[in-house]
Design a protein around this motif. Sequence first.
Motif, short mmCIF file in Angstrom:
data_model
loop_
_atom_site.label_atom_id
_atom_site.label_comp_id
_atom_site.label_asym_id
_atom_site.label_seq_id
_atom_site.Cartn_x
_atom_site.Cartn_y
_atom_site.Cartn_z
N THR A 158 41.21 30.99 2.09
CA THR A 158 40.48 31.32 3.31
C THR A 158 40.71 30.29 4.41
OG1 THR A 158 38.85 32.29 1.85
CG2 THR A 158 38.21 32.01 4.12
N GLU A 159 40.77 29.01 4.02
CA GLU A 159 40.92 27.94 5.02
C GLU A 159 42.28 28.00 5.72
OE1 GLU A 159 38.38 26.02 5.69
OE2 GLU A 159 37.22 26.96 4.08
N THR A 160 43.28 28.46 4.99
CA THR A 160 44.63 28.36 5.52
C THR A 160 45.18 29.69 6.03
OG1 THR A 160 45.48 28.69 3.30
CG2 THR A 160 45.21 26.42 4.00
N LEU A 161 44.29 30.67 6.22
CA LEU A 161 44.76 31.97 6.72
C LEU A 161 45.38 31.81 8.11
CD1 LEU A 161 41.79 34.41 5.98
CD2 LEU A 161 44.06 34.44 4.95
N PRO A 162 46.47 32.52 8.36
CA PRO A 162 46.99 32.52 9.72
C PRO A 162 46.02 33.22 10.66
CG PRO A 162 48.26 34.00 8.31
CD PRO A 162 47.25 33.34 7.43
N HIS A 163 46.21 33.04 11.94
CA HIS A 163 45.26 33.59 12.91
C HIS A 163 45.06 35.10 12.72
CE1 HIS A 163 42.91 33.72 16.53
NE2 HIS A 163 43.59 34.79 16.88
N ASN A 164 46.17 35.81 12.66
CA ASN A 164 46.10 37.27 12.48
C ASN A 164 46.76 37.64 11.16
OD1 ASN A 164 44.91 37.72 14.92
ND2 ASN A 164 46.76 38.38 15.97
N THR A 165 46.04 38.37 10.36
CA THR A 165 46.61 38.79 9.09
C THR A 165 46.42 40.29 8.93
OG1 THR A 165 45.95 36.67 8.14
CG2 THR A 165 46.57 38.40 6.59
N LEU A 208 44.28 45.08 10.39
CA LEU A 208 44.55 43.76 10.92
C LEU A 208 43.22 43.07 11.20
CD1 LEU A 208 47.20 42.49 13.22
CD2 LEU A 208 44.88 42.15 14.02
N VAL A 209 43.07 41.87 10.67
CA VAL A 209 41.82 41.14 10.88
C VAL A 209 42.15 39.75 11.42
CG1 VAL A 209 39.67 40.34 9.87
CG2 VAL A 209 40.75 42.38 8.96
N GLU A 210 41.53 39.40 12.54
CA GLU A 210 41.69 38.05 13.05
C GLU A 210 40.80 37.13 12.24
OE1 GLU A 210 41.56 37.68 17.38
OE2 GLU A 210 41.85 39.84 17.48
N LYS A 211 41.31 35.92 12.00
CA LYS A 211 40.60 34.97 11.16
C LYS A 211 39.15 34.76 11.60
CE LYS A 211 41.24 30.33 9.31
NZ LYS A 211 42.09 29.14 9.38
N GLU A 212 38.95 34.64 12.90
CA GLU A 212 37.60 34.37 13.43
C GLU A 212 36.68 35.55 13.23
OE1 GLU A 212 40.39 33.80 15.17
OE2 GLU A 212 40.38 31.64 14.78
N LYS A 213 37.26 36.73 12.98
CA LYS A 213 36.41 37.92 12.91
C LYS A 213 36.11 38.36 11.49
CE LYS A 213 37.29 39.51 17.50
NZ LYS A 213 38.23 40.26 18.32
N LEU A 214 36.50 37.56 10.51
CA LEU A 214 36.16 37.88 9.12
C LEU A 214 34.65 37.81 8.96
CD1 LEU A 214 38.81 35.99 7.01
CD2 LEU A 214 38.28 38.43 6.90
N GLU A 215 34.07 38.86 8.41
CA GLU A 215 32.63 38.89 8.28
C GLU A 215 32.19 38.57 6.88
OE1 GLU A 215 30.17 41.67 10.23
OE2 GLU A 215 31.91 42.80 10.90
N PRO A 216 31.00 37.99 6.73
CA PRO A 216 30.49 37.80 5.37
C PRO A 216 30.25 39.16 4.71
CG PRO A 216 28.88 37.08 7.02
CD PRO A 216 30.10 37.49 7.77
N CYS A 217 30.55 39.26 3.41
CA CYS A 217 30.40 40.54 2.71
C CYS A 217 28.96 41.02 2.72
CB CYS A 217 30.89 40.41 1.28
SG CYS A 217 32.63 40.02 1.18
N SER A 218 28.01 40.08 2.71
CA SER A 218 26.62 40.50 2.67
C SER A 218 26.29 41.36 3.88
CB SER A 218 25.70 39.28 2.62
OG SER A 218 26.06 38.39 3.64
N ALA A 219 26.82 41.02 5.03
CA ALA A 219 26.55 41.80 6.24
C ALA A 219 27.17 43.19 6.13
CB ALA A 219 27.11 41.09 7.46
N VAL A 220 28.38 43.25 5.60
CA VAL A 220 29.08 44.53 5.50
C VAL A 220 28.41 45.44 4.48
CG1 VAL A 220 31.29 45.66 5.02
CG2 VAL A 220 31.24 43.43 6.15
N SER A 221 28.08 44.87 3.31
CA SER A 221 27.58 45.73 2.24
C SER A 221 26.17 46.21 2.55
CB SER A 221 27.63 45.03 0.89
OG SER A 221 26.79 43.92 0.90
N LEU A 222 25.40 45.40 3.26
CA LEU A 222 24.08 45.85 3.68
C LEU A 222 24.21 47.14 4.48
CD1 LEU A 222 21.70 43.12 5.14
CD2 LEU A 222 21.20 45.00 3.58
N PHE A 223 25.19 47.13 5.33
CA PHE A 223 25.45 48.24 6.21
C PHE A 223 25.91 49.47 5.43
CE2 PHE A 223 27.61 49.60 10.28
CZ PHE A 223 26.44 49.62 11.00
N LEU A 224 26.69 49.22 4.39
CA LEU A 224 27.34 50.33 3.70
C LEU A 224 26.64 50.71 2.41
CD1 LEU A 224 31.08 49.26 3.96
CD2 LEU A 224 29.78 50.69 5.52
N LYS A 225 25.62 49.97 2.03
CA LYS A 225 25.06 50.07 0.69
C LYS A 225 24.82 51.51 0.28
CE LYS A 225 23.25 46.54 -1.10
NZ LYS A 225 22.44 45.37 -0.95
#
Length: 153
Positions: free
Chosen positions: A97-104, A118-135
């Motif tokens: 996670t620390e060494t991800l390129p800017h855009n992956t 495509l996900v920009e490094k700064e825009k990776l979200e914590p899974c807890s936020a995503v799964s709450l939404f999708l639960k």
Amino acid sequence: MLTSLFLCGALGVLVIPARSELISVCLEEDNDLRVDCRIEPKPNKINSYEFSWSSGTKESLINTNVSGSAAEAQFRDKSEVVELEPHGYRMTLKGFTETLPHNTTYMCKISGQVESVLVEKEKLEPCSAVSLFLKSSWSWIVPLLICLYRAYC
Ligand SMILES: *[C@@H]1O[C@H](CO)[C@@H](O)[C@H](O)[C@H]1NC(C)=O
Ligand SMILES: *[C@@H]1O[C@H](CO)[C@@H](O)[C@H](O)[C@H]1NC(C)=O
């Protein structure tokens, strides 16, 4: 009334596409990377998975059980794949996670079907936020119904 109709519409638009995403990427609490791939396997094809990513022109295979192909050595002890219900696979990757390129661009392949995001490094979200939404679909259907009820009644 118009405002609440508009808000209901916005809620619906925001929430519904998120449910149909076939590939999603997020960060687990311990900072591992998680990629969920929910492609439905074709009944007449060999069931196999393949997770990879690319940045620029370099593509790397992270984990697969396609016979005859192998993940890059650097990922071998770091990644893990489990099955998801009702179908699909979840891949977790430790220590990158620390060494991800800017855009992956994250990719997964099941039964020959490929999905990528495509996900920009700064825009990776914590899974807890995503799964709450999708639960569960009810978690957004209920507010949507209340919303519509309020708007119309
Ligand atoms: C890949 O793993 C899945 C789940 O463990 C299994 O059902 C499938 O048969 C495997 N595919 C191959 C080609 O080994
Ligand atoms: C990453 O992708 C975004 C959106 O596609 C683009 O605007 C940006 O320039 C890219 N950054 C790099 C470092 O490639």
